[in-house]
Design an enzyme around this catalytic site. Sequence first.
Site, PDB file in Angstrom:
ATOM      1  N   TYR A 142      42.618  24.540  44.592  1.00 31.48           N
ATOM      2  CA  TYR A 142      43.018  23.270  43.905  1.00 31.48           C
ATOM      3  C   TYR A 142      44.070  22.832  44.605  1.00 31.48           C
ATOM      4  CZ  TYR A 142      40.509  25.328  39.866  1.00 31.48           C
ATOM      5  OH  TYR A 142      39.419  25.646  38.841  1.00 31.48           O
ATOM      6  N   LYS A 189      34.821  37.010  46.080  1.00 33.86           N
ATOM      7  CA  LYS A 189      33.541  37.294  46.288  1.00 33.86           C
ATOM      8  C   LYS A 189      33.875  37.784  48.009  1.00 33.86           C
ATOM      9  CE  LYS A 189      29.317  34.863  45.907  1.00 33.86           C
ATOM     10  NZ  LYS A 189      28.340  35.366  45.093  1.00 33.86           N
ATOM     11  N   ASP A 221      30.349  36.407  40.270  1.00 37.58           N
ATOM     12  CA  ASP A 221      29.307  36.049  39.551  1.00 37.58           C
ATOM     13  C   ASP A 221      28.357  37.462  39.347  1.00 37.58           C
ATOM     14  OD1 ASP A 221      28.869  37.139  42.306  1.00 37.58           O
ATOM     15  OD2 ASP A 221      27.413  36.237  42.956  1.00 37.58           O
ATOM     16  N   ASP A 245      40.374  30.683  36.292  1.00 33.37           N
ATOM     17  CA  ASP A 245      40.193  29.179  35.812  1.00 33.37           C
ATOM     18  C   ASP A 245      38.752  29.396  34.761  1.00 33.37           C
ATOM     19  OD1 ASP A 245      40.505  26.685  34.515  1.00 33.37           O
ATOM     20  OD2 ASP A 245      40.389  25.433  35.914  1.00 33.37           O
ATOM     21  N   ASP A 249      37.578  30.771  30.527  1.00 36.41           N
ATOM     22  CA  ASP A 249      37.503  29.721  29.398  1.00 36.41           C
ATOM     23  C   ASP A 249      35.665  30.974  28.929  1.00 36.41           C
ATOM     24  OD1 ASP A 249      39.048  27.633  30.382  1.00 36.41           O
ATOM     25  OD2 ASP A 249      37.225  25.924  30.525  1.00 36.41           O
TER      26      ASP A 249
END
Length: 359
Positions: A142, A189, A221, A245, A249
Amino acid sequence: MNLNIAVLSGDGIGPEVTAEAQKVLDAVADRFGHTFNYSQALVGAVAIDECNNPLPDETLELCKASQAILFGAIGHPKYDNNPDAKIRPEQGLLKLRKELGLFTNIRPVQAFDALISKSPLKKDIIQGTDLVIYRELTGGIYFGEKTLSEDGTVASDLCEYSKPEIERVAHLAFKAAQHRRKKLTLVDKANVLETSRLWRKVVTAISKQYPDVELDFLFVDNAAMQVILAPSQFDVILTENMFGDIISDECSVIGGSIGLLASASVGSGTALFEPIHGSYPQATGKNIANPLASILSAAMLLEHFNLITEAKTVRDAVNRAISEGVVTVDLNKETNFSTSQVGDVVASFIQKNKEVLNY
Ligand SMILES: NC(=O)c1ccc[n+]([C@@H]2O[C@H](COP(=O)([O-])OP(=O)(O)OC[C@H]3O[C@@H](n4cnc5c(N)ncnc54)[C@H](O)[C@@H]3O)[C@@H](O)[C@H]2O)c1
């Protein structure tokens, strides 16, 4: 206690839900004899409209001079639907986090007993869920360099992390685990990303300082699947900015609504407390948004200042409202209450000498 709180309610439903959090803080101040002084400031799309700047200098100065920030939400469809806009509301929040050194976002996720039937997930899957996500907040993709080729057909976003950036958030996460069920899961990851391999190396080294905390690893994942399949296996989840993030959610499904998830952003500067949801533009001005995430963010603010009984009083009042069915439409389509009614009832459960509202 005397606290100076900057209130940045922002866009969309931000002002509506933040007003309810303030109402609840006022009830706490009244009951426990504290003084909370609020100063409002602009951020996001409203700040762009007024000053052509999503984080005006006065707002930043006020935040730096305050002891805490109560944040609403930023974002407006006129920017979401215009990828060419150079000045954007979210730049205000990203800059605020960076300027204040708020490198950790803490997001607790719980299954409220009274809401278990409202979750799209099965009862036996979500029952007993009590996890907290420690998301790195000022690094990674980001914040990395962004490029777009001149002909507009090739784009890139750089994901970069340094050892100190990982260490400081990891220490907070390990310390939190020590006070909880002593388990920390690093979500990454590492089979593909160099940054994730650095995270594993640094976090593994730090774990030696916390021998009482069990450390394990999960690829993001798989983690996306596990938080839905078996969320009660998690205690503390530590992860980088973008993975955090997304995973947080996703975790909102466990509680039954994103309108229940609160967060605290902490680091070197003034701590910031905000719901994890966005500005929910479709609900703006309708008095239907769920204010509980904002109210629970206020509870995290109280905890930050060691006002533990006060924070518990807020949580108990929220639990009572939920179990008595005083909830907004996202949690009950048939019988529901407005944003401000929910805030009124929660505040009335807290305030001394105040009759509990009839509802
Ligand atoms: N921290 C922030 O301020 C933040 C975070 C995420 C998105 N945004 C911005 O918000 C705007 C809208 O984004 P979005 O639609 O992807 O996300 P959003 O969180 O605003 O809304 C997504 C959905 O979640 C539900 N929801 C959200 N808040 C709720 C509440 N308080 N009560 C009940 N239901 C609620 C609604 O069903 C809504 O359609 C965009 O401009 C985006 O950039 C801001």
